[in-house]
Design a protein around this motif. Structure first.
Motif, PDB file in Angstrom:
ATOM      1  N   HIS A   1       0.824  -1.208   0.000  1.00  0.00           N
ATOM      2  CA  HIS A   1       0.000   0.000   0.000  1.00  0.00           C
ATOM      3  C   HIS A   1       0.858   1.257   0.000  1.00  0.00           C
TER       4      HIS A   1
ATOM      5  N   ASP B   1       3.732   1.653  -1.399  1.00  0.00           N
ATOM      6  CA  ASP B   1       4.211   1.875  -2.764  1.00  0.00           C
ATOM      7  C   ASP B   1       3.145   2.550  -3.623  1.00  0.00           C
ATOM      8  N   VAL B   2       1.892   2.174  -3.435  1.00  0.00           N
ATOM      9  CA  VAL B   2       0.808   2.825  -4.185  1.00  0.00           C
ATOM     10  C   VAL B   2       0.708   4.290  -3.787  1.00  0.00           C
ATOM     11  N   ILE B   3       0.759   4.545  -2.487  1.00  0.00           N
ATOM     12  CA  ILE B   3       0.673   5.925  -1.999  1.00  0.00           C
ATOM     13  C   ILE B   3       1.802   6.780  -2.571  1.00  0.00           C
TER      14      ILE B   3
ATOM     15  N   HIS C   1       3.439   6.203  -5.321  1.00  0.00           N
ATOM     16  CA  HIS C   1       3.513   6.047  -6.787  1.00  0.00           C
ATOM     17  C   HIS C   1       4.809   5.366  -7.216  1.00  0.00           C
TER      18      HIS C   1
ATOM     19  N   THR D   1       6.948   2.107  -8.463  1.00  0.00           N
ATOM     20  CA  THR D   1       6.692   0.905  -9.259  1.00  0.00           C
ATOM     21  C   THR D   1       7.807  -0.126  -9.139  1.00  0.00           C
TER      22      THR D   1
ATOM     23  N   ALA E   1       2.393  -3.072  -8.213  1.00  0.00           N
ATOM     24  CA  ALA E   1       1.860  -2.064  -9.134  1.00  0.00           C
ATOM     25  C   ALA E   1       2.676  -2.026 -10.416  1.00  0.00           C
TER      26      ALA E   1
ATOM     27  N   ARG F   1       1.384  -2.741 -14.213  1.00  0.00           N
ATOM     28  CA  ARG F   1       1.528  -1.717 -15.253  1.00  0.00           C
ATOM     29  C   ARG F   1       2.128  -2.343 -16.510  1.00  0.00           C
TER      30      ARG F   1
ATOM     31  N   ALA G   1      -1.407   2.791 -15.412  1.00  0.00           N
ATOM     32  CA  ALA G   1      -1.312   3.295 -14.041  1.00  0.00           C
ATOM     33  C   ALA G   1      -2.549   2.921 -13.238  1.00  0.00           C
TER      34      ALA G   1
ATOM     35  N   ASP H   1      -2.249   0.575  -9.921  1.00  0.00           N
ATOM     36  CA  ASP H   1      -2.707   1.026  -8.600  1.00  0.00           C
ATOM     37  C   ASP H   1      -3.790   0.105  -8.050  1.00  0.00           C
TER      38      ASP H   1
ATOM     39  N   GLY I   1      -2.168  -3.012  -6.730  1.00  0.00           N
ATOM     40  CA  GLY I   1      -1.487  -2.760  -5.470  1.00  0.00           C
ATOM     41  C   GLY I   1      -2.457  -2.648  -4.299  1.00  0.00           C
ATOM     42  N   ILE I   2      -3.558  -1.953  -4.518  1.00  0.00           N
ATOM     43  CA  ILE I   2      -4.549  -1.805  -3.447  1.00  0.00           C
ATOM     44  C   ILE I   2      -5.165  -3.158  -3.096  1.00  0.00           C
TER      45      ILE I   2
END
Length: 351
Positions: free
Chosen positions: A88, A90-92, A94, A96, A105, A109, A123, A127, A130-131
């Motif tokens: 999470h 890494d998603v926050i 951004h 990769t 993520a 991609r 993207a 995301d 990842g979530i």
């Protein structure tokens, strides 16, 4: 840092939980199967010191001959909890990539691009993956606690520990992101609170308390190891801040001074702004992203302000608190020795 980290049974327990996710995922279609594999990949290569803390604390209270089955399940839960937060995070941010390879993520991609998606679509899928991966890992962590072979009273206390770890860590992450985007610089107290919440509870306090509970510790002992764990966890995060500003490339795992290049608002920087003047620190740090000469200038400002020394002193004070707690008569000697071992390991990381 902790001998239990090399226990093959610990790795079998963690890998077994990940294998269950992969097996279920492959039965739900190729895309979800790929997500299961990406989740397993996200959990590879880490130090796994959080589950090691659970096992070491359990052994310290229960003794070497105690049945570790339940403790192994709970230890695996803490590793999956950590992986969920990493995914999470890494998603926050951004991001990769992680450890030099695509993270969840990033992998999705690439999958989207291979299927003809444009950059925006890739993207979105990355995301989303990842979530969802983080959500699945959180679910699996709670499932492991719910299914562990323990009595209901112990399970209820363990669920409360994990519940607290999730909520406090989420509060710390939100505060950290808010601090990074708002025009108003956070106070030193606010940065310390965020540092404690992000790391200390789920990485140190809760694993130590979980192992103690499973090992039969009484309420006083659980409280003492929890307080010591909080001190150790904040010290650990502050050392990470020092490494992010002054550590070697080997310590950071990437370029030197990544926190300065990214102008992170850490307690170290907050202390410098109090001592050396806000405008001077802000201007120097703003320039740090331009190259190594500017990075060195920023390091000098932090040094001259006394911030590095103050943070280091706070780390030593926190470690001394944990060492003092380690000698409490309510703790068995093995538990005290564990706390001192962890404190020594953290101190040895100070750059």
């Amino acid at each position: 840092m902790i001998p239990a980290a090399h226990d093959p049974d610990l790795h079998i327990a963690i890998d077994g939980a990940l294998a269950r996710i992969c097996e279920r995922a492959h039965g739900l279609g190729p895309a979800f199967g790929a997500l299961g594999e990406a989740i397993a990949g996200a959990a590879r290569g880490g130090k796994r010191f959080r589950p090691a803390l659970v096992m070491a604390s359990f052994s310290a209270f229960a003794g070497a001959d105690a049945d570790p089955s339940a403790a192994l399940s709970i230890a695996a839960a803490f590793e999956l909890l950590h992986t969920a937060f990493v995914v999470h995070d890494d998603v926050i941010d951004h991001d990769t990539m992680r450890r030099g390879v695509p993270n969840v993520a990033g992998a999705f991609r690439r999958r989207a691009v291979a299927d003809g998606a444009d950059a925006e679509g890739a993207a979105v899928l990355g995301d989303a993956a990842g979530i969802l991966a983080g959500d699945i890992l959180l679910h699996e962590a709670f499932r492991l606690v719910a299914m562990a072979p323990i009595d209901d009273a112990t399970r209820e206390r363990l669920l409360a520990l994990v519940d607290d770890a999730v909520l406090v860590s989420a509060a710390g992450e939100l505060a950290d992101v808010e601090h990074s985007v708002t025009a108003r610089f956070p106070t030193r107290s606010a940065t310390l609170d965020a540092a404690f919440n992000k790391t200390a509870v789920y990485s140190f306090r809760a694993p130590l308390q979980a192992g103690a509970l499973l090992g039969g510790a009484d309420a006083d002992a659980v409280r003492i190891v929890g307080d010591a764990g909080g001190s150790l966890g904040l010290a650990f995060q502050l050392v990470d801040d020092l490494i992010g500003a002054f550590g070697t490339a080997e310590q950071t795992g990437r370029d030197i001074a990544p926190d300065l290049r990214e102008t992170k608002r850490t307690p170290l920087v907050a202390w410098a702004r109090e001592s050396a003047g806000k405008s001077r620190v802000d201007e120097t740090l703003a320039a740090a992203r331009t190259g190594p000469i500017a990075v060195r200038a920023a390091q000098r400002v932090l040094e001259q302000s006394g911030a590095r020394e103050r943070v280091t002193d706070l780390v030593i004070d926190l470690l001394d608190e944990a060492r003092g707690a380690s000698r409490h008569p309510a703790l068995p000697e093995r538990a005290g020795a564990l706390l001192r071992l962890v404190a020594d390991g953290i101190e040895g990381r100070i750059p």
